[in-house]
Design a protein around this motif. Structure first.
Motif, PDB file in Angstrom:
ATOM      1  N   GLN A   4      -4.272 -14.172  -2.979  1.00 32.81           N
ATOM      2  CA  GLN A   4      -3.578 -13.181  -3.795  1.00 32.81           C
ATOM      3  C   GLN A   4      -3.860 -11.781  -3.242  1.00 32.81           C
ATOM      4  O   GLN A   4      -5.007 -11.462  -2.938  1.00 32.81           O
ATOM      5  N   VAL A   5      -2.815 -10.984  -3.111  1.00 28.89           N
ATOM      6  CA  VAL A   5      -2.980  -9.564  -2.796  1.00 28.89           C
ATOM      7  C   VAL A   5      -2.590  -8.786  -4.040  1.00 28.89           C
ATOM      8  O   VAL A   5      -1.435  -8.856  -4.498  1.00 28.89           O
ATOM      9  N   ILE A   6      -3.542  -8.057  -4.588  1.00 31.86           N
ATOM     10  CA  ILE A   6      -3.310  -7.249  -5.790  1.00 31.86           C
ATOM     11  C   ILE A   6      -3.329  -5.783  -5.378  1.00 31.86           C
ATOM     12  O   ILE A   6      -4.288  -5.310  -4.755  1.00 31.86           O
ATOM     13  N   SER A   7      -2.255  -5.080  -5.678  1.00 30.27           N
ATOM     14  CA  SER A   7      -2.135  -3.659  -5.340  1.00 30.27           C
ATOM     15  C   SER A   7      -2.138  -2.849  -6.625  1.00 30.27           C
ATOM     16  O   SER A   7      -1.390  -3.165  -7.558  1.00 30.27           O
ATOM     17  N   VAL A   8      -2.970  -1.828  -6.659  1.00 25.97           N
ATOM     18  CA  VAL A   8      -3.110  -1.008  -7.867  1.00 25.97           C
ATOM     19  C   VAL A   8      -2.897   0.452  -7.482  1.00 25.97           C
ATOM     20  O   VAL A   8      -3.607   0.988  -6.614  1.00 25.97           O
ATOM     21  N   GLY A   9      -1.897   1.085  -8.090  1.00 25.30           N
ATOM     22  CA  GLY A   9      -1.609   2.487  -7.813  1.00 25.30           C
ATOM     23  C   GLY A   9      -1.516   3.297  -9.089  1.00 25.30           C
ATOM     24  O   GLY A   9      -1.821   2.807 -10.188  1.00 25.30           O
ATOM     25  N   ASP A  10      -1.082   4.508  -8.952  1.00 22.72           N
ATOM     26  CA  ASP A  10      -0.958   5.421 -10.080  1.00 22.72           C
ATOM     27  C   ASP A  10       0.293   5.054 -10.877  1.00 22.72           C
ATOM     28  O   ASP A  10       1.413   5.401 -10.504  1.00 22.72           O
ATOM     29  N   GLY A  11       0.098   4.303 -11.951  1.00 24.01           N
ATOM     30  CA  GLY A  11       1.208   3.931 -12.815  1.00 24.01           C
ATOM     31  C   GLY A  11       1.890   2.627 -12.436  1.00 24.01           C
ATOM     32  O   GLY A  11       2.927   2.278 -13.000  1.00 24.01           O
ATOM     33  N   SER A  23       0.833  -1.203   0.000  1.00 26.73           N
ATOM     34  CA  SER A  23       0.000   0.000   0.000  1.00 26.73           C
ATOM     35  C   SER A  23       0.866   1.252   0.000  1.00 26.73           C
ATOM     36  O   SER A  23       0.384   2.353  -0.283  1.00 26.73           O
ATOM     37  N   VAL A  24       2.171   1.066   0.323  1.00 25.57           N
ATOM     38  CA  VAL A  24       3.100   2.194   0.294  1.00 25.57           C
ATOM     39  C   VAL A  24       3.209   2.714  -1.139  1.00 25.57           C
ATOM     40  O   VAL A  24       3.348   1.933  -2.084  1.00 25.57           O
ATOM     41  N   GLY A  25       3.141   4.000  -1.302  1.00 26.00           N
ATOM     42  CA  GLY A  25       3.145   4.579  -2.641  1.00 26.00           C
ATOM     43  C   GLY A  25       1.756   4.916  -3.125  1.00 26.00           C
ATOM     44  O   GLY A  25       1.563   5.289  -4.285  1.00 26.00           O
ATOM     45  N   GLY A  26       0.775   4.753  -2.238  1.00 23.43           N
ATOM     46  CA  GLY A  26      -0.585   5.171  -2.584  1.00 23.43           C
ATOM     47  C   GLY A  26      -1.437   4.119  -3.244  1.00 23.43           C
ATOM     48  O   GLY A  26      -2.496   4.440  -3.795  1.00 23.43           O
ATOM     49  N   ALA A  27      -1.011   2.849  -3.201  1.00 22.06           N
ATOM     50  CA  ALA A  27      -1.784   1.794  -3.853  1.00 22.06           C
ATOM     51  C   ALA A  27      -2.985   1.385  -3.018  1.00 22.06           C
ATOM     52  O   ALA A  27      -2.986   1.487  -1.791  1.00 22.06           O
TER      53      ALA A  27
END
Length: 297
Positions: A235-242, A125-129
């Protein structure tokens, strides 16, 4: 030093813990505590654990729906490790233990989820995901146990299954876990109780409410056969800006892997105690150096 361990509860997880302890030269099993009478040389009645001090760590293999919290007063003086897995109640459970465990240490909610996947959600979640977890297909031990607590249920097993294209849905913006999973419940009970039991299941908060839940009534024999399916996945899927990341855990046996993780946390307790740690700790509270070789950095 050989770490002396006791197992509390002797269901699937308790048996996996016993098997994994036998593989470790640095650990010894001293007792197995259970509410049931066991034909086992190390069996002790659960009530006898109050005041016990012949082991270093008690491994709590009790159900999260009610058992762990119900029997918590018995373990106040003991160092414990558990896999409490009702996500919505972990903070409340931790707070209640901190109020009583002044001279002992409780490491809570270890396992692969909550536990290792909890760490993945935190790190990525670090980085805004935004992080979303997909479970299965596999048997949920905690959800199965919750169904078995319902009056009239003889036996039950619950499978958590990601919906088709669940991963694609996450990448396209879906975040609601209930819209990403199906919960399939196989239940053996007296047929006259079917309607009431089905309603109690689908409306159970923290377990089935807000999920697409299917209840299938079947025989005790079929439930026993289905419970033998031990594989699982998370599964942990992290989605952030880019960017996006994915942590994928595949298990041949859910309880065996949970047991391995619990034992690694148990092995850390003597050092944690020596360094002054007391009270309740979850996986976020424990520096990784107590678990992993720093050369892995």
């Amino acid at each position: 030093m050989t770490l002396r361990l006791a197992i509390v509860g002797y269901g699937n997880l308790g048996k996996s813990l016993e098997k994994e302890i036998e593989k470790r030269q640095d650990m010894a099993l001293t007792a197995i505590y259970s509410r049931r009478n066991l034909d086992h040389e190390k069996y002790r009645p659960l009530k006898d654990i109050a005041g016990e001090c012949q082991f270093d760590v008690a491994l709590l293999a009790l159900g999260s729906y009610s058992d762990i919290t119900e029997y918590a007063p018995l373990f106040t003086h003991l160092n414990t490790v558990d896999s409490f897995d009702t996500h919505a109640k972990i903070a409340e459970y931790k707070s209640s233990l901190n109020a009583t465990k002044k001279d002992s240490l409780a490491i809570i909610s270890t396992g692969w989820d909550p536990g290792l996947l909890s760490l993945a959600r935190g790190v990525f979640s670090v980085g805004g995901a935004e992080c979303v977890t997909l479970w299965g297909e596999g048997v949920s031990q905690g959800h199965s146990n919750a169904i078995r607590q319902i009056r009239g249920v003889i036996d039950a097993v619950q499978f958590t299954c990601p919906k088709p294209n669940a991963e694609e849905s996450v990448l396209n913006g879906e975040r609601h876990s209930g819209k990403l999973h199906d919960r399939i419940c196989y239940v053996a009970c007296v047929s006259s109780d079917n309607e009431r039991i089905a309603q109690e299941i689908v409306n159970m908060p923290n377990y089935f409410k807000d999920y697409d839940t299917k209840v299938i009534f079947t025989s005790p024999q079929e439930v026993r056969e289905l419970k033998m399916r031990t594989a699982h996945r998370g599964q942990v899927i992290s989605v952030g800006d880019g960017f996006s990341t994915k942590t994928d855990v595949k298990l041949d046996c859910n309880t065996d892997y949970t047991a391995k993780i619990m034992l690694d946390f148990a092995a850390a307790i003597p050092r944690l105690i020596a360094d002054g740690y007391r009270g309740a700790m979850d996986v976020y509270d424990i520096p990784l150096r107590y678990l992993a070789d720093s050369k892995l950095i």
